[in-house]
Design an enzyme around this catalytic site. Sequence first.
Site, PDB file in Angstrom:
ATOM      1  N   ARG A  50       0.806  -1.129   0.070  1.00  0.00           N
ATOM      2  CA  ARG A  50       0.145   0.067  -0.101  1.00  0.00           C
ATOM      3  C   ARG A  50       1.092   1.246   0.210  1.00  0.00           C
ATOM      4  O   ARG A  50       0.498   2.177  -1.035  1.00  0.00           O
ATOM      5  CB  ARG A  50      -0.946   0.049   1.230  1.00  0.00           C
ATOM      6  CG  ARG A  50      -2.154  -0.618   0.685  1.00  0.00           C
ATOM      7  CD  ARG A  50      -2.902  -1.357   2.290  1.00  0.00           C
ATOM      8  NE  ARG A  50      -2.518  -2.788   2.084  1.00  0.00           N
ATOM      9  CZ  ARG A  50      -3.172  -3.563   1.736  1.00  0.00           C
ATOM     10  NH1 ARG A  50      -4.547  -3.207   1.422  1.00  0.00           N
ATOM     11  NH2 ARG A  50      -2.804  -4.614   1.531  1.00  0.00           N
ATOM     12  N   THR A  51       1.978   1.267   0.818  1.00  0.00           N
ATOM     13  CA  THR A  51       2.520   2.419   1.043  1.00  0.00           C
ATOM     14  C   THR A  51       3.406   2.641  -0.083  1.00  0.00           C
ATOM     15  O   THR A  51       3.564   4.042  -0.818  1.00  0.00           O
ATOM     16  CB  THR A  51       3.597   2.540   2.188  1.00  0.00           C
ATOM     17  OG1 THR A  51       2.997   2.230   3.443  1.00  0.00           O
ATOM     18  CG2 THR A  51       4.341   3.648   2.599  1.00  0.00           C
ATOM     19  N   LYS A  78      23.777  -9.745  -0.892  1.00  0.00           N
ATOM     20  CA  LYS A  78      25.547 -10.306  -1.232  1.00  0.00           C
ATOM     21  C   LYS A  78      26.168  -9.514  -0.171  1.00  0.00           C
ATOM     22  O   LYS A  78      27.275  -9.414  -0.349  1.00  0.00           O
ATOM     23  CB  LYS A  78      25.764  -9.410  -2.632  1.00  0.00           C
ATOM     24  CG  LYS A  78      25.101 -10.073  -3.826  1.00  0.00           C
ATOM     25  CD  LYS A  78      25.240  -9.327  -5.056  1.00  0.00           C
ATOM     26  CE  LYS A  78      24.053  -9.434  -5.995  1.00  0.00           C
ATOM     27  NZ  LYS A  78      24.272  -8.314  -7.105  1.00  0.00           N
ATOM     28  N   ARG A  99      11.545   1.998   2.835  1.00  0.00           N
ATOM     29  CA  ARG A  99      11.036   1.338   4.028  1.00  0.00           C
ATOM     30  C   ARG A  99      11.961   0.429   4.446  1.00  0.00           C
ATOM     31  O   ARG A  99      12.586  -0.295   3.569  1.00  0.00           O
ATOM     32  CB  ARG A  99       9.605   0.742   3.836  1.00  0.00           C
ATOM     33  CG  ARG A  99       9.317  -0.141   4.940  1.00  0.00           C
ATOM     34  CD  ARG A  99       7.969  -0.928   4.562  1.00  0.00           C
ATOM     35  NE  ARG A  99       6.922   0.174   5.106  1.00  0.00           N
ATOM     36  CZ  ARG A  99       5.740   0.101   5.406  1.00  0.00           C
ATOM     37  NH1 ARG A  99       5.370  -1.294   5.657  1.00  0.00           N
ATOM     38  NH2 ARG A  99       4.831   1.068   5.899  1.00  0.00           N
ATOM     39  N   HIS A 127       6.162   6.221  10.842  1.00  0.00           N
ATOM     40  CA  HIS A 127       5.615   6.110   9.585  1.00  0.00           C
ATOM     41  C   HIS A 127       4.990   7.655   9.200  1.00  0.00           C
ATOM     42  O   HIS A 127       3.869   7.549   9.136  1.00  0.00           O
ATOM     43  CB  HIS A 127       4.602   5.056   9.410  1.00  0.00           C
ATOM     44  CG  HIS A 127       4.204   4.824   8.171  1.00  0.00           C
ATOM     45  ND1 HIS A 127       4.771   5.166   6.876  1.00  0.00           N
ATOM     46  CD2 HIS A 127       3.223   3.799   7.678  1.00  0.00           C
ATOM     47  CE1 HIS A 127       4.206   4.727   5.750  1.00  0.00           C
ATOM     48  NE2 HIS A 127       3.308   3.807   6.230  1.00  0.00           N
TER      49      HIS A 127
END
Lengths: 304, 144
Positions: A50-51, A78, A99, A127
């Site tokens: 969603r974000t 890696k 995020r 957030h």
Amino acid sequence: MDLISFRDLSKEDVEDYFARAEEMDRQLEAGNVEKLDGIVATMFFEPSTRTKLSFQSAAERLGLQIVDFVGSSSSLKKGESFEDTIRTVDGYADIIVIRHPLEGSARVASEFAEAPIANGGDGGNQHPSQTLLDLYTLKKMKGDIGALNVHLVGDLKHARTMRSLLYGLGMFGAKVKLVAPSGLEMARDAIADVKRKFEMEVEETETIDFKDADVVYVCRIQEERFEDKYEAMSVKKKFTIKPEYLQGVKEDMIILHPLPKIDEIPPEVDKSKYAKYFEQAKNGIPMRMGIMKKMLGSARQKKG
Amino acid sequence: MGITVDTIEQGTVVDHIRQGMGIRVMDLLGIDKSYPHRVALVMNVGSGKSNKKDIVKIEGILVSEEKTDAIALIAPNATINHIQEGRVVKKKKAELPEKMEGVGKCPNPKCISNHQDVPSRFALDNGEYRCGYCERKFRASELV
């Protein structure tokens, strides 16, 4: 200019974001969005449909281009350091939306990158674009945030959106009732913080009674948080927003939810006039457009 | 019977350390077996009526201002005395610093400062320390 934590913002900053989102809403409404030039990198080290979609959609509407970094499948596997990854992507983009599951990651990213960083969620910490869109939704639907009586309902201990929202509501002088099952209450220091900073009126209860509420903001209670499965079931049952909870509530009461919701709000309630969470999610677009436009403006200033 | 500890000519005496925290103060100052000069740790010294305290005497270094404040994290009422030519030339009480960088460690395992090579960062917020990364609040003693 970065957007890392709601705690960095003053009330004036938040009002500036409101004004920008309003302007974006006007342009969207008129079908005449002023196009910008630039590239947005989305770096999502953990899934969030969603974000990410909301930021990408907002970027597209502004005419920006998107480069997408898929955290799990690329260089971090890696063994590349976070710092190197950020520095590299910084060379590719004008704005970075990030995020990451570690708390404080966006803050660290902002120290390594030249491009403005938008925090799309750092673990259980912040957030900020969600909090801004939540407050913008309240302003848009209700007008004066300071006049509202807001019930925050559900797992207030683990939901990061709730802590920032409490802070934002305090900033505007709203009255808040925290409704949480025992063991999932809001962190003590978060409550003490807003009481001290904003002289905020905060009531805590386990009892659901929405009659005096202007806004009911619901978040999910996860079964995994409980040791005892029977207790989990009974708590979940009590904290499901059943239609009978809505009897006798204010006519213009609204129910909000950060989404995704699972079963804490049944379909009957979705159909009621109180349910506003899909409109709330939609407000993420003008708000994130406003955020990115502001960021591009500040980046230009820095360079020019 | 008393224990006699030599006075030092040049160095630092940390006095009024909360009982039992003397060893932690030595750790914080980085004093270990590789330290070349004389060091005395005196534990459980009578102080006042019924209180006991620890004392640390270190020859050869004058503990910096920054370290002095960091001592406050584990020993809130300690005094730090700089000694030169056998005399106290500066005396300072350890006080919780408003801001710290590179001192202490965030106790939150999910904080990025425990996973990336960045200096720890804390700011005093109403008697407790807020981490500059994960933004959680901790008691001063939790950071060391």
